[in-house]
Design an enzyme around this catalytic site. Sequence first.
Site, PDB file in Angstrom:
ATOM      1  CG  ASP A 213      39.397  35.243  38.333  1.00 23.73           C
ATOM      2  OD1 ASP A 213      39.563  35.025  39.537  1.00 23.73           O
ATOM      3  OD2 ASP A 213      38.596  36.300  38.303  1.00 23.73           O
TER       4      ASP A 213
ATOM      5  CG  HIS B 187      32.763  36.477  35.775  1.00 23.97           C
ATOM      6  ND1 HIS B 187      31.911  36.611  36.829  1.00 23.97           N
ATOM      7  CD2 HIS B 187      33.966  36.793  36.195  1.00 23.97           C
ATOM      8  CE1 HIS B 187      32.614  37.112  37.663  1.00 23.97           C
ATOM      9  NE2 HIS B 187      33.747  37.616  37.356  1.00 23.97           N
TER      10      HIS B 187
ATOM     11  CG  HIS C  16      34.748  41.502  45.012  1.00 18.13           C
ATOM     12  ND1 HIS C  16      35.394  40.411  45.724  1.00 18.13           N
ATOM     13  CD2 HIS C  16      35.372  41.265  43.509  1.00 18.13           C
ATOM     14  CE1 HIS C  16      36.016  39.671  44.953  1.00 18.13           C
ATOM     15  NE2 HIS C  16      36.050  40.040  43.893  1.00 18.13           N
TER      16      HIS C  16
ATOM     17  NE  ARG D 239      39.436  39.247  36.419  1.00 23.67           N
ATOM     18  CZ  ARG D 239      38.550  38.741  35.623  1.00 23.67           C
ATOM     19  NH1 ARG D 239      38.250  39.370  34.596  1.00 23.67           N
ATOM     20  NH2 ARG D 239      38.341  37.406  35.725  1.00 23.67           N
TER      21      ARG D 239
ATOM     22  CG  HIS E 128      31.531  38.813  44.333  1.00 22.55           C
ATOM     23  ND1 HIS E 128      31.055  38.312  43.330  1.00 22.55           N
ATOM     24  CD2 HIS E 128      33.029  38.717  44.166  1.00 22.55           C
ATOM     25  CE1 HIS E 128      31.610  38.301  42.088  1.00 22.55           C
ATOM     26  NE2 HIS E 128      33.059  38.478  42.437  1.00 22.55           N
TER      27      HIS E 128
ATOM     28  CE1 TYR F  71      39.030  41.206  31.268  1.00 22.71           C
ATOM     29  CE2 TYR F  71      38.309  43.535  31.804  1.00 22.71           C
ATOM     30  CZ  TYR F  71      38.804  42.263  32.294  1.00 22.71           C
ATOM     31  OH  TYR F  71      38.975  41.946  33.528  1.00 22.71           O
TER      32      TYR F  71
ATOM     33  CD  GLU G  43      40.181  39.021  41.562  1.00 21.71           C
ATOM     34  OE1 GLU G  43      40.363  38.133  40.436  1.00 21.71           O
ATOM     35  OE2 GLU G  43      39.408  39.340  42.186  1.00 21.71           O
TER      36      GLU G  43
ATOM     37  CG  ASP H 128      38.749  36.703  43.355  1.00 22.60           C
ATOM     38  OD1 ASP H 128      38.862  36.302  42.351  1.00 22.60           O
ATOM     39  OD2 ASP H 128      37.823  37.594  43.380  1.00 22.60           O
TER      40      ASP H 128
ATOM     41  CD  GLU I  74      38.133  41.501  40.524  1.00 22.03           C
ATOM     42  OE1 GLU I  74      38.072  40.828  39.485  1.00 22.03           O
ATOM     43  OE2 GLU I  74      37.636  41.505  41.673  1.00 22.03           O
TER      44      GLU I  74
ATOM     45  CG  ASP J 241      19.279   8.739  43.300  1.00 21.69           C
ATOM     46  OD1 ASP J 241      19.942   9.236  42.303  1.00 21.69           O
ATOM     47  OD2 ASP J 241      19.491   7.669  43.700  1.00 21.69           O
TER      48      ASP J 241
ATOM     49  CG  HIS K  97      35.538  44.299  35.737  1.00 28.46           C
ATOM     50  ND1 HIS K  97      36.247  44.450  36.638  1.00 28.46           N
ATOM     51  CD2 HIS K  97      36.174  43.855  34.742  1.00 28.46           C
ATOM     52  CE1 HIS K  97      37.524  44.205  36.289  1.00 28.46           C
ATOM     53  NE2 HIS K  97      37.456  43.701  34.970  1.00 28.46           N
TER      54      HIS K  97
HETATM   55  N1  GLY Z   1      36.996  36.133  40.539  1.00 26.44           N
HETATM   56  C1  GLY Z   1      35.693  36.519  40.174  1.00 26.44           C
HETATM   57  C2  GLY Z   1      35.113  37.895  40.432  1.00 26.44           C
HETATM   58  O1  GLY Z   1      35.945  38.335  41.042  1.00 26.44           O
HETATM   59  O2  GLY Z   1      34.186  38.095  40.110  1.00 26.44           O
HETATM   60 MN    MN Z   2      37.449  39.192  42.118  1.00 29.83          MN
END
Ligand code: GLY
Ligand code: MN
Length: 464
Positions: free
Chosen positions: A291, A274, A378, A423, A385, A406, A425, A302, A402, A61, A374
């Site tokens: 991140d 991630h 975004h 990274r 996103h 890696y 960002e 972000d 960003e 529940d 990547h």
């Molecule tokens: N900070 C997560 C991404 O930009 O995907």
């Molecule tokens: Mn991001």
Amino acid sequence: MRAQDLASEVPHDTLIKYGVYDGDRLPPSFHAGRRALLLDSMASHSVAVLFATPEKTRSNDITYEYHQDPDFYYLTGCWEPGSALVLSKDGIALANGQTVHEMLFVRDRNPAAETWTGYRLGPQGALSALHVASAYSIDSLPDLLTRILPNTQILYYNPHYGKPRELIRDTLLLSDTEARAIVHNNFPNLSILTTLHQLLARFRAVKTPEELRLMRKAISISNEAHNAVIRDARPGWYEYQIQAEAEDIFTKNGAEYTAYPCIVGSGPNSTILHYETNRRKTESGDFIEMDMGAEYHGYSADVTRSFPINGTFTPEQRKIYEIVLAAQDSGIKACVTGAPFRAAHFAAVKVITDGLLKLGIIYDSADYRRYFMHGTSHYLGLDVHDAGLYGPLEPGNVLTVEPGIYIPAGSPCDPKWWNIGCRIEDDILVTAHGPENLSSNSPRTIAALERLLSESRLQLHTKK
Ligand code: GLY
Ligand code: MN
């Protein structure tokens, strides 16, 4: 007094637990303006129907922590589940002869349920708190749809919660099986467009001053969290302790949520884009890629920072960091009005490719993808996103820049590069005068990072 009449007597700031009705909320005029924009862009004889995110069971529940659907919130300011918005291009005639273009449907007040889970707006409360033109019980939605759909040619909706027919059956008409059947059987020729989110994306991508105020707050809270962690974290901390310190600062500053699960990767985990497990114990020599962004009153930050946990960059960490930073600088510079959305990405790819070639980590420029796999940007807003058209940049767009490199263990390069994931960002506002870095209050350059890293270690030393 009937339960329904109570709503206007409940102070608005106690209505909803997530604080979206506090003094810092988006004003009702903001949401009204967004509804007007959407109505303007809808075709003749069309109706748009949007739903609140349904509550979801976690187990037994217990439900998952509730979060409103961003499109629904954008148009209404309403954070309650069990709600729906109907917008009619042609207008809907009410029994009193009035014609309305917007109807909000919310759950009725229910003192017994409210004893457990807090106040509900109820239709009266929705009118007074959200300033919509009309508000009704969600229970009356099936009847309303049954009345207006025969004269409707186009139905816009968001496909988030299922396919059109399933949506009509399962969500549109809630639990009223009779009404479900009516719509399913009687309106097979209604054109159903799943482009509502696209229509809204045009507007959501360009932030208003009210939205930017909240975004700056989310971002400044996130900067504060990053700075505290860079100051405080030591070899031997678990990744989750870094997460905990950041989330503590988010919460203490009024952020209701994290914008996404915190990513705190140390050593080998820094190379996982991630990584959210956050259970490893850090060791001296680890590079940390973190991140972490707060969500404040619906708006996301972000931000990613990468740093050596022991306060000193190894020569390899330094070289990788310098390339990523140069790539980010180049990407940020490309965020100018009229530039293609991907300009920042192409700028960053060029710097990273050149840098990896120069270090002998790759020998063919196409191989940059092995280490930078990547996109660079975004949109950012109600979603991390966020919605947007990915066309040329316009003033008011907020996007991330960003880039990252890696290098997992086992990569086809000198092992001295292994286990470095980096990274950086930041959140960039496009203005008529060029890019503005909204998240510049956390150190980005090696010199600034080293200052923060060494200052704190000095203080700690002095305290001992
Ligand atoms: N900070 C997560 C991404 O930009 O995907
Ligand atoms: Mn991001």
